[in-house]
Design an enzyme around this catalytic site. Sequence first.
Site, mmCIF file in Angstrom:
data_model
loop_
_atom_site.group_PDB
_atom_site.id
_atom_site.type_symbol
_atom_site.label_atom_id
_atom_site.label_comp_id
_atom_site.label_asym_id
_atom_site.label_seq_id
_atom_site.Cartn_x
_atom_site.Cartn_y
_atom_site.Cartn_z
ATOM 1 N N ASN A 154 1.157 -1.333 0.280
ATOM 2 C CA ASN A 154 0.393 0.081 -0.096
ATOM 3 C C ASN A 154 0.313 1.136 -0.134
ATOM 4 O OD1 ASN A 154 0.875 -0.536 2.859
ATOM 5 N ND2 ASN A 154 -1.205 0.008 3.708
ATOM 6 N N GLU A 253 3.837 -3.582 11.978
ATOM 7 C CA GLU A 253 2.802 -2.575 11.622
ATOM 8 C C GLU A 253 2.296 -3.355 11.719
ATOM 9 O OE1 GLU A 253 3.430 0.129 13.228
ATOM 10 O OE2 GLU A 253 4.767 0.115 13.720
ATOM 11 N N CYS A 287 -3.474 0.834 7.260
ATOM 12 C CA CYS A 287 -3.570 0.464 8.043
ATOM 13 C C CYS A 287 -4.272 1.449 9.560
ATOM 14 C CB CYS A 287 -2.642 0.149 8.555
ATOM 15 S SG CYS A 287 -1.429 -1.320 7.888
ATOM 16 N N GLU A 460 7.469 3.859 14.712
ATOM 17 C CA GLU A 460 8.078 3.561 13.087
ATOM 18 C C GLU A 460 8.357 5.124 13.404
ATOM 19 O OE1 GLU A 460 7.026 1.156 10.294
ATOM 20 O OE2 GLU A 460 8.497 0.467 10.641
HETATM 21 C C1 SIN Z 1 -0.063 2.089 6.572
HETATM 22 O O1 SIN Z 1 -1.109 2.029 5.266
HETATM 23 O O2 SIN Z 1 0.172 0.513 7.143
HETATM 24 C C2 SIN Z 1 0.740 3.533 6.881
HETATM 25 C C3 SIN Z 1 -0.012 4.308 6.626
HETATM 26 C C4 SIN Z 1 0.951 5.658 6.821
HETATM 27 O O3 SIN Z 1 1.997 5.923 7.261
HETATM 28 O O4 SIN Z 1 0.157 6.616 7.094
#
Ligand code: SIN
Length: 479
Positions: A154, A253, A287, A460
């Site tokens: 993604n 994550e 996510c 992170e």
């Molecule tokens: C993710 O959806 O895995 C990361 C999204 C983000 O860094 O904002």
Amino acid sequence: MDNPHLKQACYVSGQWISARSGATFPVTDPASGETIAAVPDCGAEETQAAIIAAERALPGWRALTAEQRSDCLIRLHDLMLGNLTTLAELLVCENGKPRAEAEGEIRYAAGFVRWFAAEGRRIYGETIPASHPDKRLLVTRQPVGVCALITPWNFPCAMLARKLAPALAAGCTVVAKPAEETPLSALALAALCEQAGIPGGVVNVVTSRAPEVVGGVLTASPVVRKLSFTGSTEVGELLMTQCAPTLKRLSLELGGSAPLIVFKDADLKKAVDGAMASKYRNCGQTCVASNRFLIHDSLVERFAAMVTSRSSQLQQGHGLKASTTIGPMISRSARDKVARLVSDAISKGATVWCGGPPTGSGLFVAPTVLTGITGEMDLWREEIFGPVVAIRSFWHEEDAVTLANATPYGLAAYFFTEDLARSWRVSEALDFGMVGVNTGMMSTPQAPFGGVKRSGIGREGSRHGLDEYLELKYTCIAL
Ligand code: SIN
């Protein structure tokens, strides 16, 4: 495909290699369905070679000064921004997101590289007052060693940069395995690492459509001292189990099911802006996407009407087309999952304001707004990972918080209120790693990104993101 960053080979020990078997697998543009490249289908042998390369490169890389490693990262950052347009075009073609979002992702990725280039120069130690007059107690921080980085489709560039930059800044070497849907951005980043003067073997990238084989070798290897993974909770749990016999450090994550709460006293325009930002970024495939909308009962009709109006204006299409503001889903299974969840909600009584289950043969899903959502509907319990606004109403603050927390996930949560006391109270009560108050977008390199419960382990970005790649060493000197 004609792109200066297109690499169709893996990067191991400073060499661009094919799979030993010569096997490749295709990379497909999700918007057009066309094959745009073929990359090596590596297996155990190439993964092992990459681990050995990273192990050999480790002493030289960790022996550099923090400033020398930082200089490499600054050069990498400059190369990323200098090639922003073409890197973004490559990303659009393998992932499907609109050009503006892809350019935003390259900037976001470069932001991590710049942040950790600076942060890596501040790996301070400490001295501790001893209980004995002839002893001196020191704490230093040293690189963990060889790290395995497994990254998702993604954010193919940003999620690798968010792991790679702190690993390199800390003095670690890496073996990266990008998602099979989107390997091209990772290979492009490896080529920029080469151009930036990062020595061969420090960064290794192995592509494969057998993630279980590569993951199996990486997790079983005693040489690999840390695994950082972004992806589904199920795969994260499996990797954690596989890492147990060698007791690796872990950063995971994983999935989320973000609530977005709009309280009665919210500024509705701000709430709608936040909902659009958190829901439709990358076609809902993040996510941190708001998954469960909890709207005060008195506002449901107005909120749904405003979000419907804005959702209906989104333009689906190929990400390289200037008018496109929302792309396709990544794969047939991702599209089918959204179709199933929306159909299930409608069959259980949800009202469709716009969109609905996808009907065409491609991977596009129309932005969909649903009201009348209940806890019995599958989309309330599962991570939708698609462009669906699922609205449930509430009356009381305590009920909203209870519903928001009633999930095994704990990554991101959002809420909207103009009441200062409520903003503190609710923020403290929400059982999530990240909370956005009056905003739907909070990701930034200098803040710690990560979740609690089944959303993962570790952080992170930020100064805490560097600690994930460092071990503390206590030294006791007797005088
Ligand atoms: C993710 O959806 O895995 C990361 C999204 C983000 O860094 O904002």
